[in-house]
Write a protein that holds these residues in place. Structure first.
Motif, PDB file in Angstrom:
ATOM      1  N   HIS A 115      39.775  56.038  46.585  1.00  0.00           N
ATOM      2  CA  HIS A 115      39.062  55.189  45.650  1.00  0.00           C
ATOM      3  C   HIS A 115      40.034  54.148  45.086  1.00  0.00           C
ATOM      4  CE1 HIS A 115      40.653  58.515  43.251  1.00  0.00           C
ATOM      5  NE2 HIS A 115      40.745  57.653  42.255  1.00  0.00           N
ATOM      6  N   ILE A 116      39.475  53.171  44.422  1.00  0.00           N
ATOM      7  CA  ILE A 116      40.272  52.094  43.836  1.00  0.00           C
ATOM      8  C   ILE A 116      40.616  52.477  42.408  1.00  0.00           C
ATOM      9  CG2 ILE A 116      40.273  49.661  43.174  1.00  0.00           C
ATOM     10  CD1 ILE A 116      38.248  49.227  45.505  1.00  0.00           C
ATOM     11  N   LYS A 161      33.752  38.768  36.755  1.00  0.00           N
ATOM     12  CA  LYS A 161      33.083  39.865  36.049  1.00  0.00           C
ATOM     13  C   LYS A 161      32.913  41.100  36.940  1.00  0.00           C
ATOM     14  CE  LYS A 161      30.740  36.881  32.794  1.00  0.00           C
ATOM     15  NZ  LYS A 161      29.469  36.395  32.277  1.00  0.00           N
ATOM     16  N   PHE A 162      33.764  41.240  37.952  1.00  0.00           N
ATOM     17  CA  PHE A 162      33.682  42.431  38.802  1.00  0.00           C
ATOM     18  C   PHE A 162      34.077  43.663  37.998  1.00  0.00           C
ATOM     19  CE2 PHE A 162      37.904  40.595  39.495  1.00  0.00           C
ATOM     20  CZ  PHE A 162      38.733  41.678  39.257  1.00  0.00           C
ATOM     21  N   TYR A 163      33.748  44.818  38.511  1.00  0.00           N
ATOM     22  CA  TYR A 163      34.039  46.074  37.825  1.00  0.00           C
ATOM     23  C   TYR A 163      34.241  47.181  38.859  1.00  0.00           C
ATOM     24  CZ  TYR A 163      29.087  46.817  38.818  1.00  0.00           C
ATOM     25  OH  TYR A 163      27.877  46.933  39.454  1.00  0.00           O
ATOM     26  N   LEU A 164      34.836  48.266  38.426  1.00  0.00           N
ATOM     27  CA  LEU A 164      34.944  49.454  39.267  1.00  0.00           C
ATOM     28  C   LEU A 164      33.743  50.329  38.960  1.00  0.00           C
ATOM     29  CD1 LEU A 164      38.745  50.292  39.039  1.00  0.00           C
ATOM     30  CD2 LEU A 164      37.516  49.057  40.834  1.00  0.00           C
ATOM     31  N   ASP A 214      31.127  53.761  39.481  1.00  0.00           N
ATOM     32  CA  ASP A 214      31.371  55.193  39.315  1.00  0.00           C
ATOM     33  C   ASP A 214      31.787  55.901  40.598  1.00  0.00           C
ATOM     34  OD1 ASP A 214      28.900  54.948  40.504  1.00  0.00           O
ATOM     35  OD2 ASP A 214      27.864  56.291  39.153  1.00  0.00           O
ATOM     36  N   MET A 215      31.768  55.185  41.726  1.00  0.00           N
ATOM     37  CA  MET A 215      32.212  55.753  42.995  1.00  0.00           C
ATOM     38  C   MET A 215      33.638  55.309  43.338  1.00  0.00           C
ATOM     39  SD  MET A 215      28.858  56.722  44.758  1.00  0.00           S
ATOM     40  CE  MET A 215      29.610  56.907  46.266  1.00  0.00           C
ATOM     41  N   GLY A 216      34.257  54.549  42.426  1.00  0.00           N
ATOM     42  CA  GLY A 216      35.617  54.090  42.663  1.00  0.00           C
ATOM     43  C   GLY A 216      35.705  52.901  43.587  1.00  0.00           C
ATOM     44  N   ASN A 217      34.655  52.094  43.611  1.00  0.00           N
ATOM     45  CA  ASN A 217      34.630  50.893  44.442  1.00  0.00           C
ATOM     46  C   ASN A 217      34.485  49.682  43.532  1.00  0.00           C
ATOM     47  OD1 ASN A 217      34.406  49.080  46.563  1.00  0.00           O
ATOM     48  ND2 ASN A 217      32.899  50.284  47.670  1.00  0.00           N
ATOM     49  N   VAL A 218      34.954  48.533  43.986  1.00  0.00           N
ATOM     50  CA  VAL A 218      34.807  47.302  43.223  1.00  0.00           C
ATOM     51  C   VAL A 218      33.439  46.699  43.548  1.00  0.00           C
ATOM     52  CG1 VAL A 218      35.954  45.831  44.940  1.00  0.00           C
ATOM     53  CG2 VAL A 218      35.962  45.155  42.551  1.00  0.00           C
ATOM     54  N   ALA A 219      32.776  46.163  42.521  1.00  0.00           N
ATOM     55  CA  ALA A 219      31.430  45.630  42.703  1.00  0.00           C
ATOM     56  C   ALA A 219      31.216  44.434  41.791  1.00  0.00           C
ATOM     57  CB  ALA A 219      30.398  46.711  42.406  1.00  0.00           C
ATOM     58  N   TRP A 220      30.201  43.642  42.147  1.00  0.00           N
ATOM     59  CA  TRP A 220      29.807  42.477  41.371  1.00  0.00           C
ATOM     60  C   TRP A 220      28.314  42.569  41.117  1.00  0.00           C
ATOM     61  CZ3 TRP A 220      33.502  42.616  44.978  1.00  0.00           C
ATOM     62  CH2 TRP A 220      34.720  41.981  44.707  1.00  0.00           C
ATOM     63  N   ASN A 256      23.574  45.389  39.586  1.00  0.00           N
ATOM     64  CA  ASN A 256      23.154  46.464  40.486  1.00  0.00           C
ATOM     65  C   ASN A 256      24.015  46.530  41.744  1.00  0.00           C
ATOM     66  OD1 ASN A 256      20.852  47.261  38.880  1.00  0.00           O
ATOM     67  ND2 ASN A 256      19.950  45.316  39.500  1.00  0.00           N
ATOM     68  N   ARG A 257      25.309  46.291  41.561  1.00  0.00           N
ATOM     69  CA  ARG A 257      26.208  46.250  42.725  1.00  0.00           C
ATOM     70  C   ARG A 257      25.658  45.267  43.755  1.00  0.00           C
ATOM     71  NH1 ARG A 257      27.940  52.184  44.512  1.00  0.00           N
ATOM     72  NH2 ARG A 257      27.517  51.085  46.419  1.00  0.00           N
ATOM     73  N   ASP A 258      25.339  44.066  43.292  1.00  0.00           N
ATOM     74  CA  ASP A 258      24.753  43.050  44.162  1.00  0.00           C
ATOM     75  C   ASP A 258      25.690  42.657  45.295  1.00  0.00           C
ATOM     76  OD1 ASP A 258      22.490  42.963  42.517  1.00  0.00           O
ATOM     77  OD2 ASP A 258      23.425  41.484  41.209  1.00  0.00           O
ATOM     78  N   LEU A 259      26.977  42.802  45.057  1.00  0.00           N
ATOM     79  CA  LEU A 259      27.969  42.492  46.085  1.00  0.00           C
ATOM     80  C   LEU A 259      29.036  43.573  46.039  1.00  0.00           C
ATOM     81  CD1 LEU A 259      29.104  40.469  48.201  1.00  0.00           C
ATOM     82  CD2 LEU A 259      30.287  39.332  46.322  1.00  0.00           C
ATOM     83  N   TYR A 260      29.219  44.254  47.141  1.00  0.00           N
ATOM     84  CA  TYR A 260      30.291  45.241  47.282  1.00  0.00           C
ATOM     85  C   TYR A 260      30.552  45.431  48.765  1.00  0.00           C
ATOM     86  CZ  TYR A 260      26.738  48.719  48.424  1.00  0.00           C
ATOM     87  OH  TYR A 260      25.711  49.397  49.011  1.00  0.00           O
ATOM     88  N   PHE A 261      31.647  46.066  49.095  1.00  0.00           N
ATOM     89  CA  PHE A 261      32.090  46.197  50.475  1.00  0.00           C
ATOM     90  C   PHE A 261      32.496  47.635  50.771  1.00  0.00           C
ATOM     91  CE2 PHE A 261      32.828  41.914  49.035  1.00  0.00           C
ATOM     92  CZ  PHE A 261      32.276  41.159  50.056  1.00  0.00           C
TER      93      PHE A 261
END
Length: 85
Positions: A6-7, A55-58, A60-66, A69-74
């Motif tokens: 995880h990040i 305004k990205f954030y980590l 609850d799964m330890g991934n970075v998201a934007w 609703n996690r509109d952008l994640y990888f």
């Protein structure tokens, strides 16, 4: 118990890129802006605005998201290698 990758930390480094520190201490710098420009979509294009991108954030799964609703994640594997597809 198996430990999952995880990040631990995500830092904006400029030009729509983030520096990611993983739980195994690996560090990747990933240019998200390049990927968004290559995959235009109204859901993603708004993150080309630096103020919104930052305004990205980590999650609850330890991934970075934007986005709310996690509109952008990888996938974690792509972030780890720095190669987004």
């Amino acid at each position: 118990m198996k430990k999952y990758l995880h990040i631990l930390d995500a830092t904006y480094v400029g030009n729509l890129a983030v520096k990611l520190v993983f739980s195994d201490k690996h560090i990747s710098v990933v240019n998200i802006g390049d990927w968004v420009r290559q995959h235009p979509h109204p859901q993603y294009n708004r993150f080309l605005d630096e103020a919104k991108f930052r305004k990205f954030y980590l999650d609850d799964m330890g991934n970075v998201a934007w986005g709310k609703n996690r509109d952008l994640y990888f996938p974690m594997e792509q972030l780890y290698t720095g190669q987004l597809s």
